[in-house]
Design a protein around this motif. Structure first.
Motif, mmCIF file in Angstrom:
data_model
loop_
_atom_site.group_PDB
_atom_site.id
_atom_site.type_symbol
_atom_site.label_atom_id
_atom_site.label_comp_id
_atom_site.label_asym_id
_atom_site.label_seq_id
_atom_site.Cartn_x
_atom_site.Cartn_y
_atom_site.Cartn_z
ATOM 1 N N MET A 1 -1.171 3.144 -10.215
ATOM 2 C CA MET A 1 -1.574 2.186 -9.177
ATOM 3 C C MET A 1 -0.718 2.403 -7.942
ATOM 4 S SD MET A 1 -1.626 -1.991 -9.266
ATOM 5 C CE MET A 1 0.166 -2.109 -9.278
ATOM 6 N N HIS A 2 -1.351 2.429 -6.794
ATOM 7 C CA HIS A 2 -0.652 2.619 -5.541
ATOM 8 C C HIS A 2 -0.488 1.264 -4.835
ATOM 9 C CE1 HIS A 2 -1.031 6.958 -5.861
ATOM 10 N NE2 HIS A 2 -2.319 6.778 -6.161
ATOM 11 N N PRO A 3 0.735 0.947 -4.381
ATOM 12 C CA PRO A 3 0.922 -0.309 -3.645
ATOM 13 C C PRO A 3 0.170 -0.285 -2.322
ATOM 14 C CG PRO A 3 2.907 1.038 -3.545
ATOM 15 C CD PRO A 3 1.991 1.713 -4.511
ATOM 16 N N PHE A 4 -0.273 -1.458 -1.903
ATOM 17 C CA PHE A 4 -1.003 -1.629 -0.648
ATOM 18 C C PHE A 4 -2.246 -0.743 -0.586
ATOM 19 C CE2 PHE A 4 3.431 -2.700 0.342
ATOM 20 C CZ PHE A 4 3.261 -4.012 0.769
ATOM 21 N N ASP A 5 -2.908 -0.654 -1.731
ATOM 22 C CA ASP A 5 -4.184 0.051 -1.784
ATOM 23 C C ASP A 5 -5.259 -0.936 -1.323
ATOM 24 O OD1 ASP A 5 -6.535 1.309 -2.337
ATOM 25 O OD2 ASP A 5 -6.018 1.883 -4.389
ATOM 26 N N TRP A 6 -5.694 -0.789 -0.100
ATOM 27 C CA TRP A 6 -6.595 -1.786 0.492
ATOM 28 C C TRP A 6 -7.943 -1.837 -0.211
ATOM 29 C CZ3 TRP A 6 -4.428 -5.357 3.139
ATOM 30 C CH2 TRP A 6 -3.248 -5.082 3.837
ATOM 31 N N GLN A 7 -8.400 -0.737 -0.721
ATOM 32 C CA GLN A 7 -9.650 -0.757 -1.486
ATOM 33 C C GLN A 7 -9.496 -1.638 -2.717
ATOM 34 O OE1 GLN A 7 -12.702 0.410 -0.989
ATOM 35 N NE2 GLN A 7 -13.456 -0.237 -3.009
ATOM 36 N N ARG A 8 -8.363 -1.496 -3.431
ATOM 37 C CA ARG A 8 -8.118 -2.317 -4.616
ATOM 38 C C ARG A 8 -7.895 -3.777 -4.237
ATOM 39 N NH1 ARG A 8 -3.470 -3.990 -6.562
ATOM 40 N NH2 ARG A 8 -2.307 -2.500 -5.284
ATOM 41 N N LEU A 9 -7.133 -4.000 -3.145
ATOM 42 C CA LEU A 9 -6.825 -5.371 -2.744
ATOM 43 C C LEU A 9 -8.066 -6.128 -2.283
ATOM 44 C CD1 LEU A 9 -3.478 -4.873 -0.766
ATOM 45 C CD2 LEU A 9 -3.766 -6.079 -2.930
ATOM 46 N N LEU A 10 -8.935 -5.469 -1.541
ATOM 47 C CA LEU A 10 -10.060 -6.166 -0.921
ATOM 48 C C LEU A 10 -11.318 -6.185 -1.789
ATOM 49 C CD1 LEU A 10 -9.687 -4.923 2.762
ATOM 50 C CD2 LEU A 10 -8.924 -7.087 1.774
ATOM 51 N N LEU A 11 -11.615 -5.075 -2.437
ATOM 52 C CA LEU A 11 -12.883 -5.003 -3.166
ATOM 53 C C LEU A 11 -12.734 -4.556 -4.613
ATOM 54 C CD1 LEU A 11 -15.171 -3.385 -0.440
ATOM 55 C CD2 LEU A 11 -15.327 -5.710 -1.328
ATOM 56 N N ASP A 12 -11.637 -3.876 -4.925
ATOM 57 C CA ASP A 12 -11.451 -3.268 -6.242
ATOM 58 C C ASP A 12 -12.638 -2.329 -6.524
ATOM 59 O OD1 ASP A 12 -10.105 -2.679 -8.553
ATOM 60 O OD2 ASP A 12 -10.752 -4.473 -9.615
ATOM 61 N N GLU A 13 -13.341 -2.535 -7.628
ATOM 62 C CA GLU A 13 -14.458 -1.652 -7.948
ATOM 63 C C GLU A 13 -15.805 -2.211 -7.495
ATOM 64 O OE1 GLU A 13 -14.281 -0.921 -12.108
ATOM 65 O OE2 GLU A 13 -12.341 0.116 -12.039
ATOM 66 N N VAL A 14 -15.770 -3.336 -6.804
ATOM 67 C CA VAL A 14 -17.016 -3.966 -6.361
ATOM 68 C C VAL A 14 -17.515 -3.271 -5.094
ATOM 69 C CG1 VAL A 14 -18.043 -6.109 -5.523
ATOM 70 C CG2 VAL A 14 -16.344 -6.169 -7.355
ATOM 71 N N PRO A 15 -18.786 -2.941 -5.010
ATOM 72 C CA PRO A 15 -19.313 -2.318 -3.782
ATOM 73 C C PRO A 15 -19.361 -3.319 -2.632
ATOM 74 C CG PRO A 15 -21.091 -2.775 -5.324
ATOM 75 C CD PRO A 15 -19.809 -3.047 -6.066
ATOM 76 N N LEU A 16 -19.301 -2.798 -1.429
ATOM 77 C CA LEU A 16 -19.293 -3.649 -0.244
ATOM 78 C C LEU A 16 -20.530 -4.530 -0.160
ATOM 79 C CD1 LEU A 16 -17.780 -4.343 2.387
ATOM 80 C CD2 LEU A 16 -19.069 -2.502 3.500
ATOM 81 N N GLY A 17 -21.653 -4.040 -0.613
ATOM 82 C CA GLY A 17 -22.884 -4.820 -0.559
ATOM 83 C C GLY A 17 -22.849 -6.080 -1.406
ATOM 84 N N PHE A 18 -21.901 -6.150 -2.383
ATOM 85 C CA PHE A 18 -21.817 -7.330 -3.236
ATOM 86 C C PHE A 18 -21.402 -8.568 -2.435
ATOM 87 C CE2 PHE A 18 -19.385 -10.049 -6.276
ATOM 88 C CZ PHE A 18 -20.448 -10.395 -7.093
#
Length: 230
Positions: A1-18
């Motif tokens: 796990m990388h700290p300050f991973d914005w993809q993980r922080l904001l959406l994780d594995e959820v697509p943007l359309g969700f």
């Protein structure tokens, strides 16, 4: 796990359309909760009894899960709302025919002040914090208990106050915080003092330390006689 991973922080594995689906789910939950409150016939939270508050919290939990958990389908949550609505209607109908059941579920109003002093039975039951109630009186413009003929705590937590007319006002316990009303165990001079626990007023002819004849408490404040401002 990388700290300050914005993809993980904001959406994780959820697509943007969700996010659009979350907005739709939130709108649906808002509409369902709003309709339930309208059908319950209540205009505000202050009108909710303890029983109704439990129902709303339960529905709020279900609605919250529905809004942003992608693995929570909508129909089971809507079924929860329908079932809760049916149970709510059935319970209120039973309470309408059984006063004892209504008292058990919702409680009943109780008297906290009568004739300018606290009701000892109510205080001893611990149904309400004295400090909390004194704050409620201050917010209503009351300066001392001698201005209040009757105070009733309703089942929704609201307080109904009935005041003495100006010419009937009697001496009473100040409702101000302790910082604004000195508390004595031994009174400093002769005069009228109010028991800090029950509000009973006692005339003390000399510097003395006595227990309240009504509740046996031993702390006193100077009794006030100011008139209530209309």
């Amino acid at each position: 796990m990388h700290p300050f991973d914005w993809q993980r922080l904001l959406l994780d594995e959820v697509p943007l359309g969700f996010l659009g689906e979350v907005a739709m789910r939130t709108l649906l939950a808002y509409i369902v909760v709003f309709l339930f409150l309208k059908l319950a016939g209540r205009r505000g939270v202050r009108q909710l009894s303890l029983f109704e508050l439990v129902v709303i919290l339960t529905l709020g939990s279900a609605a919250g899960d529905m809004t942003f958990y992608e693995d929570v389908p909508l129909l089971p949550v809507l079924t929860v709302f329908v079932a809760m609505g049916i149970l709510y209607r059935a319970t209120t109908a039973l309470m309408a025919t059984s006063p004892r059941l209504q008292d058990w579920i919702e409680g009943s109003p109780f008297t906290l002040i009568r004739d300018g002093v606290f009701e000892l039975d109510t205080l001893n039951q611990g149904n309400i914090s004295q400090d909390e109630f004194l704050m409620e009186l201050r917010l209503r413009g009351v300066e001392h208990l001698g201005q209040v003929r009757l105070a009733i705590v309703e089942i929704n937590g609201d307080v109904s106050l009935y005041y003495y007319a100006a010419e009937q006002t009697r001496k009473g316990l100040s409702v101000l915080p302790v910082a604004h009303r000195p508390v004595y165990q031994q009174v400093p001079r002769p005069g009228d003092y109010a028991c800090n626990h029950c509000g009973r007023v006692q005339h003390m002819a000399s510097v003395q330390q006595i227990a309240c004849p009504a509740c046996k408490a031993q702390q006193w404040s100077t009794a006030l006689m100011t008139l209530r401002q209309a």
